[in-house]
Scaffold this motif. Structure first.
Motif, PDB file in Angstrom:
ATOM      1  N   TYR A   1       2.865  28.457 106.479  1.00 14.55           N
ATOM      2  CA  TYR A   1       1.640  29.025 107.051  1.00 14.55           C
ATOM      3  C   TYR A   1       0.748  27.919 107.605  1.00 14.55           C
ATOM      4  O   TYR A   1       0.289  27.981 108.758  1.00 14.55           O
ATOM      5  CB  TYR A   1       0.923  29.824 105.971  1.00 14.55           C
ATOM      6  CG  TYR A   1      -0.530  30.128 106.241  1.00 14.55           C
ATOM      7  CD1 TYR A   1      -0.900  31.116 107.154  1.00 14.55           C
ATOM      8  CD2 TYR A   1      -1.537  29.430 105.567  1.00 14.55           C
ATOM      9  CE1 TYR A   1      -2.238  31.400 107.396  1.00 14.55           C
ATOM     10  CE2 TYR A   1      -2.868  29.710 105.796  1.00 14.55           C
ATOM     11  CZ  TYR A   1      -3.219  30.692 106.707  1.00 14.55           C
ATOM     12  OH  TYR A   1      -4.550  30.963 106.936  1.00 14.55           O
ATOM     13  N   GLU A   2       0.514  26.885 106.812  1.00 18.37           N
ATOM     14  CA  GLU A   2      -0.382  25.805 107.244  1.00 18.37           C
ATOM     15  C   GLU A   2       0.199  25.038 108.429  1.00 18.37           C
ATOM     16  O   GLU A   2      -0.536  24.660 109.356  1.00 18.37           O
ATOM     17  CB  GLU A   2      -0.660  24.870 106.076  1.00 18.37           C
ATOM     18  CG  GLU A   2      -1.511  25.522 104.986  1.00 18.37           C
ATOM     19  CD  GLU A   2      -1.715  24.629 103.769  1.00 18.37           C
ATOM     20  OE1 GLU A   2      -1.003  23.597 103.665  1.00 18.37           O
ATOM     21  OE2 GLU A   2      -2.584  24.954 102.940  1.00 18.37           O
TER      22      GLU A   2
ATOM     23  N   LYS B   1       3.204  28.674 101.718  1.00 20.09           N
ATOM     24  CA  LYS B   1       1.934  28.029 102.032  1.00 20.09           C
ATOM     25  C   LYS B   1       2.135  26.926 103.057  1.00 20.09           C
ATOM     26  O   LYS B   1       1.388  26.810 104.028  1.00 20.09           O
ATOM     27  CB  LYS B   1       1.291  27.462 100.768  1.00 20.09           C
ATOM     28  CG  LYS B   1      -0.061  26.789 101.028  1.00 20.09           C
ATOM     29  CD  LYS B   1      -0.666  26.250  99.736  1.00 20.09           C
ATOM     30  CE  LYS B   1      -1.993  25.564 100.001  1.00 20.09           C
ATOM     31  NZ  LYS B   1      -2.575  25.003  98.750  1.00 20.09           N
TER      32      LYS B   1
ATOM     33  N   PRO C   1      -2.293  34.156 102.674  1.00 21.22           N
ATOM     34  CA  PRO C   1      -3.647  34.293 102.108  1.00 21.22           C
ATOM     35  C   PRO C   1      -4.283  35.653 102.425  1.00 21.22           C
ATOM     36  O   PRO C   1      -4.998  36.209 101.581  1.00 21.22           O
ATOM     37  CB  PRO C   1      -4.429  33.154 102.767  1.00 21.22           C
ATOM     38  CG  PRO C   1      -3.400  32.140 103.132  1.00 21.22           C
ATOM     39  CD  PRO C   1      -2.198  32.950 103.527  1.00 21.22           C
TER      40      PRO C   1
ATOM     41  N   GLU D   1       2.548  32.941  94.673  1.00 26.79           N
ATOM     42  CA  GLU D   1       2.955  32.133  95.821  1.00 26.79           C
ATOM     43  C   GLU D   1       4.460  31.913  95.784  1.00 26.79           C
ATOM     44  O   GLU D   1       5.007  31.446  94.792  1.00 26.79           O
ATOM     45  CB  GLU D   1       2.226  30.783  95.806  1.00 26.79           C
ATOM     46  CG  GLU D   1       2.457  29.946  97.049  1.00 26.79           C
ATOM     47  CD  GLU D   1       1.637  28.673  97.023  1.00 26.79           C
ATOM     48  OE1 GLU D   1       2.223  27.586  97.193  1.00 26.79           O
ATOM     49  OE2 GLU D   1       0.402  28.773  96.818  1.00 26.79           O
TER      50      GLU D   1
END
Length: 236
Positions: free
Chosen positions: A226-227, A223, A201, A218
């Motif tokens: 990362y999360e 994602k 992000p 993306e």
């Protein structure tokens, strides 16, 4: 097709923790979004490319302390141009001990001081040959940013334009939870990682600063990775 130019300062020294990966990931993102890219590698014996040319992203990473002194000798000759880029909103990402270059000086453990660029009222203090390490999470503009620290020094003084409020790990020193510089489009931080692949992000945010029409791209699993990384670090 729009063209984006990335300049890497002193990559022969400033890849101490794989931070050339910032440029590689940025270039990959840009190409996937349809941009033509050029990556310029400025060696210690070159004039920085951005002095006479348009550069969208100027990246400088961490180096050994002995090379930091040499680089500062070179960079002081271009301090006016660096300041001009900062004041003009040019994007700069400085990671690891490159953060220290923008302060007043570095106080060495056994050899006095090295003057830095002097743009901001803080200084670095080398504390021993035992490095400080942590896994960090900070917050910027509602965005979580993660990375690592491997430091032979911490910084003291004022940060009138802090980049991160740390949620895990120390700030510019162990007595504060603020860290780094965010001034116009200068982003300087002790974090390494490399930072951009760890934080998709934030990478998209940087690209959007260079081109407001950028549509984020993306890659598979980035994602989720990362999360998951953020969640695991913050649960401890």
């Amino acid at each position: 097709m729009k063209k984006m130019t990335i300049e890497l300062l002193y990559p022969e020294f400033n890849n101490l923790f794989g931070d050339l990966g910032n440029a590689e990931y940025l270039e990959k993102k840009l190409k996937a979004a349809g941009y033509e890219t050029e990556t310029v590698k400025t060696t210690l014996f070159d004039e920085p490319y951005f002095i006479e040319n348009e550069v969208d992203f100027l990246l400088i990473g961490p180096c050994q302390e002995k090379h930091q002194i040499i680089e500062l000798e070179k960079l002081r000759a271009y301090s006016d141009k660096i300041k001009e880029r900062i004041d003009g909103g040019g994007i700069i990402l400085a990671t690891g001990n490159a953060f220290e270059l923008f302060g007043e000086y570095i106080e060495h453990t056994d050899s006095g001081k090295t003057e830095c660029l002097g743009f901001f009222p803080y200084h670095a203090e080398q504390f021993s040959r035992l490095r400080y390490n942590d896994c960090s999470v900070g917050e910027f503009d509602g965005m979580k940013i993660t990375g690592f620290k491997n430091l032979l020094s911490l910084s003291r003084g004022e940060l009138p334009h802090p980049f991160l409020k740390m949620l895990k790990g120390c700030g510019m020193n162990k007595d504060t939870d603020i860290e780094g510089i965010h001034y116009n489009n200068l982003f300087a931080t002790y974090l390494i990682g490399p930072v951009l692949p760890l934080n998709p992000p934030f990478t998209d945010y940087l690209i959007s600063l260079a081109d407001g029409e950028y549509s984020p791209v993306e890659f598979p699993f980035e994602k989720e990775a990362y999360e998951k990384r953020i969640a695991e670090l913050l649960k401890d």
